[in-house]
Design an enzyme around this catalytic site. Structure first.
Site, PDB file in Angstrom:
ATOM      1  N   TYR A 372       5.341  -0.671 -13.182  1.00  0.00           N
ATOM      2  CA  TYR A 372       5.333   0.388 -12.166  1.00  0.00           C
ATOM      3  C   TYR A 372       5.971   1.663 -12.708  1.00  0.00           C
ATOM      4  O   TYR A 372       5.484   2.776 -12.476  1.00  0.00           O
ATOM      5  CB  TYR A 372       6.115  -0.068 -10.927  1.00  0.00           C
ATOM      6  CG  TYR A 372       5.457  -1.137 -10.095  1.00  0.00           C
ATOM      7  CD1 TYR A 372       4.270  -0.891  -9.408  1.00  0.00           C
ATOM      8  CD2 TYR A 372       6.034  -2.389  -9.956  1.00  0.00           C
ATOM      9  CE1 TYR A 372       3.675  -1.861  -8.621  1.00  0.00           C
ATOM     10  CE2 TYR A 372       5.455  -3.378  -9.169  1.00  0.00           C
ATOM     11  CZ  TYR A 372       4.274  -3.108  -8.505  1.00  0.00           C
ATOM     12  OH  TYR A 372       3.693  -4.071  -7.724  1.00  0.00           O
ATOM     13  N   TYR A 382       0.783  12.188  -8.869  1.00  0.00           N
ATOM     14  CA  TYR A 382       1.489  12.175  -7.587  1.00  0.00           C
ATOM     15  C   TYR A 382       1.565  13.565  -6.964  1.00  0.00           C
ATOM     16  O   TYR A 382       1.602  13.685  -5.731  1.00  0.00           O
ATOM     17  CB  TYR A 382       2.880  11.570  -7.777  1.00  0.00           C
ATOM     18  CG  TYR A 382       2.808  10.089  -8.088  1.00  0.00           C
ATOM     19  CD1 TYR A 382       2.373   9.175  -7.125  1.00  0.00           C
ATOM     20  CD2 TYR A 382       3.128   9.604  -9.352  1.00  0.00           C
ATOM     21  CE1 TYR A 382       2.281   7.824  -7.408  1.00  0.00           C
ATOM     22  CE2 TYR A 382       3.033   8.247  -9.641  1.00  0.00           C
ATOM     23  CZ  TYR A 382       2.608   7.361  -8.672  1.00  0.00           C
ATOM     24  OH  TYR A 382       2.506   6.021  -8.953  1.00  0.00           O
ATOM     25  N   ASP A 470      -0.636  -9.396   1.774  1.00  0.00           N
ATOM     26  CA  ASP A 470      -1.856  -8.899   1.133  1.00  0.00           C
ATOM     27  C   ASP A 470      -2.525  -7.931   2.096  1.00  0.00           C
ATOM     28  O   ASP A 470      -2.729  -8.255   3.278  1.00  0.00           O
ATOM     29  CB  ASP A 470      -2.772 -10.080   0.815  1.00  0.00           C
ATOM     30  CG  ASP A 470      -3.970  -9.684  -0.046  1.00  0.00           C
ATOM     31  OD1 ASP A 470      -4.578  -8.631   0.238  1.00  0.00           O
ATOM     32  OD2 ASP A 470      -4.295 -10.424  -0.992  1.00  0.00           O
ATOM     33  N   MET A 471      -2.881  -6.760   1.614  1.00  0.00           N
ATOM     34  CA  MET A 471      -3.435  -5.740   2.508  1.00  0.00           C
ATOM     35  C   MET A 471      -4.687  -6.223   3.227  1.00  0.00           C
ATOM     36  O   MET A 471      -5.003  -5.773   4.337  1.00  0.00           O
ATOM     37  CB  MET A 471      -3.740  -4.463   1.715  1.00  0.00           C
ATOM     38  CG  MET A 471      -4.891  -4.592   0.729  1.00  0.00           C
ATOM     39  SD  MET A 471      -5.206  -3.072  -0.187  1.00  0.00           S
ATOM     40  CE  MET A 471      -3.772  -3.003  -1.246  1.00  0.00           C
ATOM     41  N   GLU A 522      -3.554   3.638  -4.097  1.00  0.00           N
ATOM     42  CA  GLU A 522      -3.724   3.968  -5.519  1.00  0.00           C
ATOM     43  C   GLU A 522      -4.141   2.692  -6.259  1.00  0.00           C
ATOM     44  O   GLU A 522      -3.400   2.138  -7.053  1.00  0.00           O
ATOM     45  CB  GLU A 522      -2.463   4.592  -6.130  1.00  0.00           C
ATOM     46  CG  GLU A 522      -1.181   3.838  -5.916  1.00  0.00           C
ATOM     47  CD  GLU A 522      -0.023   4.441  -6.706  1.00  0.00           C
ATOM     48  OE1 GLU A 522      -0.272   5.122  -7.727  1.00  0.00           O
ATOM     49  OE2 GLU A 522       1.136   4.243  -6.296  1.00  0.00           O
ATOM     50  N   GLU A 531     -10.460  -2.580 -10.938  1.00  0.00           N
ATOM     51  CA  GLU A 531      -9.349  -3.358 -10.394  1.00  0.00           C
ATOM     52  C   GLU A 531      -9.604  -3.743  -8.940  1.00  0.00           C
ATOM     53  O   GLU A 531      -8.674  -4.030  -8.183  1.00  0.00           O
ATOM     54  CB  GLU A 531      -8.042  -2.580 -10.542  1.00  0.00           C
ATOM     55  CG  GLU A 531      -7.632  -2.384 -12.000  1.00  0.00           C
ATOM     56  CD  GLU A 531      -6.298  -1.675 -12.170  1.00  0.00           C
ATOM     57  OE1 GLU A 531      -5.599  -1.482 -11.150  1.00  0.00           O
ATOM     58  OE2 GLU A 531      -5.954  -1.320 -13.315  1.00  0.00           O
TER      59      GLU A 531
END
Length: 719
Positions: A372, A382, A470-471, A522, A531
């Site tokens: 990260y 950003y 988990d989204m 993101e 991804e």
């Protein structure tokens, strides 16, 4: 070595003339005897082993400062089998002794290209000789000395004691000596390194001509393993003062090659005697390539303090110290001092050039904090995200759109929050825009979630509603919001329809779920969707405000272009023995030694030394908006399948090793980010978060001057 000349290393011929004379006498005697005796004329005499008189080398401390040159009079590409075999024996004797002595690098003269239709056979047998020589040592590196481009008369250069004239007439084909060709010597190199299986100890020593070839040939050599650049006195031109200089095109070429991760050495040939070689005690001025700030360079003429202060304020350029016995070296030193500094992206990627990395899998893996941290060092990405969020909030308020939250604030959700950089940017954008928001952050990584809780307490003043799940299984924002002690309760691991009622297991109160107004993520990879950003966001689109909902990013597009990348091809081939899937794996890589095979024609005002623009074509796109709700909830992933057929013109022949992939993304309105080589400088200059993706071919394809077509599919998992 020549410390008085400021050279870093010297090249030493491998043998003395008496060795060549002895071999020539042996060859001449053998050919004469074969005419009169009844024997096989192609039987080759055995070259005796080297003796102490054949080479001054011996293992010693200075051996690392020497680069050997194999005998220039051998002819490994001769069509006469006797001449070839004798040349091969000589080379093997020399390489074997170099390995014994600890010599790290040996320059071998390249193949001759003057043998007409037998040209291909000569290069192949040359390559097999080099392949055999590479087996004689585990560490000695072989540098093939090649001209940058082929001229039909260059093979006729006289080398004292050359074996070439001894090739018998019956083996030499009459006809053309070849023609002027920018890529002829590259063709020869390609055959050599292919037969040698892209050996990591095989390099190029490139001779730079006075007249450079077209830019496409210069860039082709840029992709190859350059270890040495040789320049002769004829490569230089005299300036007004009679000092040797290079043309601007030559300067641009050297600057480009010297920016490689391992810059090639520069070898000056025939530029005059090395000072102090005959009398080491002789002292000379030390030309170091720096500006001489004293008048005439004489220490006795140093300026007074007043004069020095005056000179500091002068606007005229100081004179360059061009005195010394090695003016060519001094010029090269000055040229090195003038090299442009590395860009921010080059500084960030130092050490990662051409390093194969598997794409991240954040959906299945919990990333480490250091991973990260690397991506959070990119301020460009950003800053663009913050600008997009600020614009979206301002537009929402200006348009008077209704919000989803009972509190009356705009509901903003950051999904895949990681360590929280986008959360911080969203809070800052809200403050700058003067728009109140209700902010939610969703993260599945339990380790990163701990840090989010700490940030919320210490930095965000508990303004953020945190959810650890988990989204794809998140039920959406709720009222009342989850109690901090309930952040990671299993409740948030199950799917519920947006606006359903659930029970908070901490307060035992019923909770009503509502929509998200602005969704921020993101999840993009180096090829945008690699991804699984589309699949991840499919679970989020149903939670988006069906009328005014905004997704940041709004859409993204993937691009492809064919490239020659011999370094990467060799690395992947070496992995195949232990990993059979290596050639079928896409890699994230900072492309460094590579060449675009499909390029646009130069514009009329384009400088000849300017690299040509690549032709990069769109593969496919994805868009995320409330209108996509129907597709994302149909229970199938077919809507995420893509296919494309692309055709690329290839104006020059070359070797296709794989495809380079890039992407661009529309964050919101006209705020975009891009890794596309033609748009990155305008949309997101110096952005560091993504290197290109590389799709390798298991077997390279040799392309002629034609058009390349291929078909690509993005499969959808029915599960």
């Amino acid at each position: 070595m020549s410390p008085n000349g400021s050279y870093l290393f010297c090249l030493r011929p491998y043998d003395r003339l008496k060795t060549a004379i002895r071999v020539l006498a042996l060859l001449s005697s053998h050919l004469s005897e074969s005419k009169y005796e009844n024997c096989d004329e192609n039987l080759t005499p055995t070259i005796p082993a080297l003796s102490a008189t054949d080479t001054p080398w011996s293992p010693r401390e200075t051996i690392s400062q020497l680069v050997g040159i194999a005998s220039p009079w051998i002819d490994l590409s001769s069509p006469d089998p006797v001449v070839y075999d004798i040349s091969r024996q000589v080379l093997e004797l020399e390489i074997s002794y170099a390995a014994f002595s600890g010599l790290g690098n040996v320059v071998v003269p390249g193949p001759k290209l003057q043998y007409g239709s037998s040209h291909g056979q000569g290069i192949a047998q040359y390559a097999y000789a080099i392949q055999e020589a590479l087996t004689l040592s585990n560490y000695t590196q072989i540098l093939i000395h090649l001209p940058m481009m082929y001229y039909p008369d260059q093979d006729g250069e006289h080398v004292q004691g050359s074996l070439s004239p001894f090739a018998r007439p019956e083996y030499i084909e009459e006809g053309s000596r070849g023609k002027h060709d920018f890529l002829a010597t590259w063709d020869a190199w390609h055959i050599i390194r292919s037969i040698c299986n892209y050996n990591v100890r095989l390099f190029v020593a490139l001779s730079i001509p006075r007249h450079l070839p077209a830019i496409h040939a210069q860039m082709r050599w840029h992709s190859e393993p350059l270890r040495l650049l040789s320049l002769t006195a004829q490569t230089f031109l005299p300036n007004r003062d009679g000092c040797p200089v290079l043309t601007k095109d030559h300067q641009a070429l050297i600057h480009r090659y010297m920016r490689l991760r391992t810059p090639p050495w520069i070898l000056l040939c025939d530029v005059g005697p090395i000072p102090g070689l005959d009398n080491p005690e002789t002292e000379f001025a030390q030309p170091d390539g720096f500006i001489d700030k004293s008048p005439g360079g004489d220490p006795e003429l140093l300026p007074t303090p007043a004069e020095a202060s005056y000179n500091e304020h002068r606007t005229s350029k100081p004179a360059v110290n061009n005195k010394g016995p090695v003016p060519h070296l001094l010029y090269i030193r000055n040229l090195q001092q003038k090299s442009t500094p590395l860009t921010i992206l080059e500084q960030f990627g130092a050490g990662y050039e051409d390093r194969l990395q598997g794409p991240l899998q954040p959906l299945s893996d919990n990333l480490e904090s250091m991973t990260y941290e690397v991506f959070e060092k990119d301020p460009v990405k950003y800053d663009l995200y913050e600008a997009a969020i600020r614009r979206a909030l301002a537009d929402w308020t200006a348009a008077g759109k209704t919000v989803s939250s009972p509190s009356g604030n705009i509901v903003v959700a950051v999904v895949g929050a990681g360590r929280g950089p986008l959360v911080s940017r969203a809070l800052r954008a809200s403050e700058d825009a003067g728009v109140k928001i209700e902010l939610w952050a969703v993260e599945k990584n339990p380790n990163a979630f701990i840090l989010l809780q700490r940030h919320n307490e210490l930095e965000w003043n508990n303004q953020v509603h945190l959810v650890q799940c988990d989204m794809r299984s998140w039920t959406g924002p709720s009222h009342p919001p989850p109690h901090p002690d309930n952040y990671s309760h299993p409740l948030y691991r199950h799917q519920h329809p947006a606006s359903s009622l659930t029970t908070d297991h901490h307060t035992h109160q019923q909770k009503s779920h509502y929509r998200i107004d602005i969704l921020i993520s993101e999840l993009l990879g180096s090829f945008a969707d690699n991804e699984l950003s589309p699949e991840c966001l499919d679970g989020m689109i149903p939670l988006l405000n069906p009328t005014h909902g905004i997704s940041i990013p709004t859409s993204y597009t993937s691009y492809l272009t064919p490239v020659a990348a011999p370094r990467l091809h060799g690395d992947i081939a070496s992995r195949t023995a232990n990993d059979p899937t290596a050639p079928n794996t896409p890699y994230v890589v900072m492309l460094h030694r590579f060449d675009y095979l499909s390029t646009s024609p130069p514009l009329a005002d384009t400088h000849p030394s300017t690299p040509l623009d690549p032709i990069v074509q769109e593969a496919w796109s994805f868009s995320h908006a409330p209108s996509m709700i129907r597709n994302s909830t149909c229970g199938s992933n077919k809507h995420n399948m893509r296919s494309v057929r692309l055709a690329f013109p290839t104006p020059h022949r070359g070797c296709l090793h794989g495809l380079a992939g890039y992407f661009s993304a529309v964050l919101y309105a006209d705020i975009e980010l891009s890794t596309h080589p033609l748009t990155m400088k305008d949309k997101s200059p110096d952005m560091m978060s993504w290197f290109p993706i590389y799709f390798p071919l298991k077997f390279y394809l040799f392309l002629f001057r034609t058009s390349l077509s291929f078909y690509d599919i993005r499969w959808g998992d029915e599960g």
